[in-house]
Design an enzyme around this catalytic site. Structure first.
Site, PDB file in Angstrom:
ATOM      1  N   PHE A   1      23.230  45.862  41.492  1.00  0.00           N
ATOM      2  CA  PHE A   1      23.840  46.859  40.613  1.00  0.00           C
ATOM      3  C   PHE A   1      23.912  48.221  41.307  1.00  0.00           C
ATOM      4  O   PHE A   1      22.946  48.676  41.908  1.00  0.00           O
ATOM      5  CB  PHE A   1      23.011  46.958  39.334  1.00  0.00           C
ATOM      6  CG  PHE A   1      23.657  47.774  38.262  1.00  0.00           C
ATOM      7  CD1 PHE A   1      24.721  47.268  37.533  1.00  0.00           C
ATOM      8  CD2 PHE A   1      23.211  49.065  37.998  1.00  0.00           C
ATOM      9  CE1 PHE A   1      25.332  48.030  36.543  1.00  0.00           C
ATOM     10  CE2 PHE A   1      23.812  49.825  37.007  1.00  0.00           C
ATOM     11  CZ  PHE A   1      24.873  49.307  36.290  1.00  0.00           C
ATOM     12  N   VAL A   2      25.076  48.853  41.204  1.00  0.00           N
ATOM     13  CA  VAL A   2      25.274  50.166  41.833  1.00  0.00           C
ATOM     14  C   VAL A   2      25.778  51.179  40.808  1.00  0.00           C
ATOM     15  O   VAL A   2      26.387  50.811  39.796  1.00  0.00           O
ATOM     16  CB  VAL A   2      26.270  50.087  43.022  1.00  0.00           C
ATOM     17  CG1 VAL A   2      25.689  49.257  44.164  1.00  0.00           C
ATOM     18  CG2 VAL A   2      27.625  49.525  42.591  1.00  0.00           C
TER      19      VAL A   2
ATOM     20  N   ASP B   1      37.359  49.889  39.958  1.00  0.00           N
ATOM     21  CA  ASP B   1      36.231  50.421  40.731  1.00  0.00           C
ATOM     22  C   ASP B   1      35.492  49.311  41.467  1.00  0.00           C
ATOM     23  O   ASP B   1      35.205  49.412  42.657  1.00  0.00           O
ATOM     24  CB  ASP B   1      35.264  51.198  39.817  1.00  0.00           C
ATOM     25  CG  ASP B   1      34.855  50.413  38.564  1.00  0.00           C
ATOM     26  OD1 ASP B   1      35.349  49.277  38.363  1.00  0.00           O
ATOM     27  OD2 ASP B   1      34.039  50.928  37.786  1.00  0.00           O
TER      28      ASP B   1
ATOM     29  N   ASP C   1      33.160  42.322  40.066  1.00  0.00           N
ATOM     30  CA  ASP C   1      31.831  41.704  40.060  1.00  0.00           C
ATOM     31  C   ASP C   1      32.013  40.200  39.814  1.00  0.00           C
ATOM     32  O   ASP C   1      32.265  39.439  40.746  1.00  0.00           O
ATOM     33  CB  ASP C   1      31.024  42.408  38.969  1.00  0.00           C
ATOM     34  CG  ASP C   1      29.607  41.909  38.826  1.00  0.00           C
ATOM     35  OD1 ASP C   1      29.068  41.353  39.780  1.00  0.00           O
ATOM     36  OD2 ASP C   1      29.015  42.074  37.742  1.00  0.00           O
TER      37      ASP C   1
ATOM     38  N   ASP D   1      28.740  53.689  36.216  1.00  0.00           N
ATOM     39  CA  ASP D   1      27.666  54.186  35.357  1.00  0.00           C
ATOM     40  C   ASP D   1      26.526  53.196  35.161  1.00  0.00           C
ATOM     41  O   ASP D   1      26.662  52.002  35.411  1.00  0.00           O
ATOM     42  CB  ASP D   1      28.240  54.487  33.966  1.00  0.00           C
ATOM     43  CG  ASP D   1      28.558  53.189  33.202  1.00  0.00           C
ATOM     44  OD1 ASP D   1      29.238  52.315  33.781  1.00  0.00           O
ATOM     45  OD2 ASP D   1      28.105  53.040  32.060  1.00  0.00           O
TER      46      ASP D   1
ATOM     47  N   ARG E   1      27.780  58.665  36.444  1.00  0.00           N
ATOM     48  CA  ARG E   1      29.159  58.578  36.958  1.00  0.00           C
ATOM     49  C   ARG E   1      29.475  59.728  37.892  1.00  0.00           C
ATOM     50  O   ARG E   1      30.342  59.629  38.747  1.00  0.00           O
ATOM     51  CB  ARG E   1      30.166  58.626  35.809  1.00  0.00           C
ATOM     52  CG  ARG E   1      30.131  57.430  34.891  1.00  0.00           C
ATOM     53  CD  ARG E   1      31.334  57.464  33.957  1.00  0.00           C
ATOM     54  NE  ARG E   1      31.177  56.570  32.832  1.00  0.00           N
ATOM     55  CZ  ARG E   1      31.433  55.264  32.863  1.00  0.00           C
ATOM     56  NH1 ARG E   1      31.848  54.689  33.967  1.00  0.00           N
ATOM     57  NH2 ARG E   1      31.263  54.511  31.794  1.00  0.00           N
TER      58      ARG E   1
ATOM     59  N   LYS F   1      32.032  42.404  44.909  1.00  0.00           N
ATOM     60  CA  LYS F   1      30.766  41.673  45.136  1.00  0.00           C
ATOM     61  C   LYS F   1      31.117  40.199  45.304  1.00  0.00           C
ATOM     62  O   LYS F   1      31.130  39.452  44.304  1.00  0.00           O
ATOM     63  CB  LYS F   1      29.847  41.829  43.926  1.00  0.00           C
ATOM     64  CG  LYS F   1      29.273  43.210  43.704  1.00  0.00           C
ATOM     65  CD  LYS F   1      28.360  43.149  42.467  1.00  0.00           C
ATOM     66  CE  LYS F   1      27.802  44.463  42.085  1.00  0.00           C
ATOM     67  NZ  LYS F   1      27.215  44.432  40.709  1.00  0.00           N
TER      68      LYS F   1
ATOM     69  N   LYS G   1      36.225  53.100  32.228  1.00  0.00           N
ATOM     70  CA  LYS G   1      36.085  54.459  32.700  1.00  0.00           C
ATOM     71  C   LYS G   1      35.832  54.495  34.205  1.00  0.00           C
ATOM     72  O   LYS G   1      36.067  55.486  34.871  1.00  0.00           O
ATOM     73  CB  LYS G   1      34.908  55.145  31.976  1.00  0.00           C
ATOM     74  CG  LYS G   1      35.051  55.259  30.482  1.00  0.00           C
ATOM     75  CD  LYS G   1      33.764  55.895  29.911  1.00  0.00           C
ATOM     76  CE  LYS G   1      33.748  55.840  28.410  1.00  0.00           C
ATOM     77  NZ  LYS G   1      32.451  56.309  27.876  1.00  0.00           N
TER      78      LYS G   1
HETATM   79  P1  5GP Z   1      33.513  41.838  36.074  1.00  0.00           P
HETATM   80  O1  5GP Z   1      34.395  41.571  34.899  1.00  0.00           O
HETATM   81  O2  5GP Z   1      34.211  41.692  37.397  1.00  0.00           O
HETATM   82  O3  5GP Z   1      32.235  41.056  36.022  1.00  0.00           O
HETATM   83  O4  5GP Z   1      33.027  43.329  35.932  1.00  0.00           O
HETATM   84  C1  5GP Z   1      33.886  44.378  36.149  1.00  0.00           C
HETATM   85  C2  5GP Z   1      33.396  45.669  35.554  1.00  0.00           C
HETATM   86  O5  5GP Z   1      31.987  45.683  35.354  1.00  0.00           O
HETATM   87  C3  5GP Z   1      33.669  46.797  36.508  1.00  0.00           C
HETATM   88  O6  5GP Z   1      34.908  47.376  36.226  1.00  0.00           O
HETATM   89  C4  5GP Z   1      32.545  47.765  36.231  1.00  0.00           C
HETATM   90  O7  5GP Z   1      32.904  48.623  35.190  1.00  0.00           O
HETATM   91  C5  5GP Z   1      31.420  46.884  35.794  1.00  0.00           C
HETATM   92  N1  5GP Z   1      30.503  46.601  36.918  1.00  0.00           N
HETATM   93  C6  5GP Z   1      30.455  45.511  37.687  1.00  0.00           C
HETATM   94  N2  5GP Z   1      29.488  45.596  38.618  1.00  0.00           N
HETATM   95  C7  5GP Z   1      28.921  46.812  38.429  1.00  0.00           C
HETATM   96  C8  5GP Z   1      27.870  47.523  39.105  1.00  0.00           C
HETATM   97  O8  5GP Z   1      27.230  47.076  40.070  1.00  0.00           O
HETATM   98  N3  5GP Z   1      27.600  48.763  38.618  1.00  0.00           N
HETATM   99  C9  5GP Z   1      28.245  49.309  37.570  1.00  0.00           C
HETATM  100  N4  5GP Z   1      27.880  50.536  37.217  1.00  0.00           N
HETATM  101  N5  5GP Z   1      29.239  48.683  36.915  1.00  0.00           N
HETATM  102  C10 5GP Z   1      29.567  47.446  37.355  1.00  0.00           C
END
Ligand code: 5GP
Length: 179
Positions: free
Chosen positions: A156-157, A104, A107, A163, A169, A135, A48
């Site tokens: 975390f943001v 978005d 991470d 969200d 959101r 990040k 989302k």
């Molecule tokens: P990854 O698979 O790269 O670890 O995580 C990607 C997804 O995790 C992003 O699309 C997002 O939905 C969520 N995510 C990663 N970091 C953050 C954060 O700091 N805040 C929030 N709200 N969601 C995050």
């Protein structure tokens, strides 16, 4: 004075203002317009979290494009779970098409590592990623983010589509977890 906000059980502080976010969204859209000039690009907006970024980005596009939505999840609460769930996937045939994934935030990169390779297997003409936030310190995979908004520290943001357990959101600015 910093305006601390409460989201469920956590406190967040202002981090990136709406004005700064929108400057980067417009810059990224300009880069996308230049890259795909004369071509049709199929945007795959990851739900989302990227729905607001995607909506703002497409309104600056001047190239032919279509919009697709995909829902993957790897997050529960504050930490990436490491395993990807595909709640609904891509329904179009992407062979020989220009595909741009709209994310978005990158991470750990687990989500995109999985999804990018999956789409590559379907032999698109090109495959790129646009992510509003990255990040770098959290990355576990080398993810080729071609269109990049801002690099942020590993905290975390929320806000602007991002969200905390489905809350926050709708915040216009991005907030960071307060210590
Ligand atoms: P990854 O698979 O790269 O670890 O995580 C990607 C997804 O995790 C992003 O699309 C997002 O939905 C969520 N995510 C990663 N970091 C953050 C954060 O700091 N805040 C929030 N709200 N969601 C995050």
């Amino acid at each position: 004075m910093e305006q601390i906000i409460q989201v469920k059980d956590l406190r967040f502080k202002p981090f990136i203002s709406e004005a700064v976010i929108l400057t980067h969204v417009e810059r990224m859209a300009n880069e996308i317009n230049q890259t795909y000039r004369g071509q049709t690009v199929h945007l795959v907006i990851l739900l989302k979290g990227a729905f607001i970024f995607g909506a703002d980005l497409v309104r600056h596009l001047q190239i032919d494009h279509t919009i697709q939505f995909v829902k993957l999840s790897s997050y529960a609460g504050l930490a990436s779970s490491g395993s990807i769930r595909e709640e609904f996937g891509l329904s179009m045939d992407i062979k020989d098409k220009h595909i741009l994934i709209i994310e978005d935030i990158v991470d750990t990169g687990t989500t995109l590592h999985y999804f990018f390779r999956k789409l590559l297997d379907a032999q698109p003409a090109s495959l790129n990623i646009a992510s509003l936030l990255v990040k770098p310190e959290a990355l576990k995979y080398d993810i080729p983010v071609r269109f990049r908004g801002l690099d942020i520290e590993n905290k975390f943001v929320v806000g602007y589509g991002l969200d905390y357990n489905d809350a926050a959101r709708n915040l216009r600015d991005i907030y960071q977890l307060a210590e």
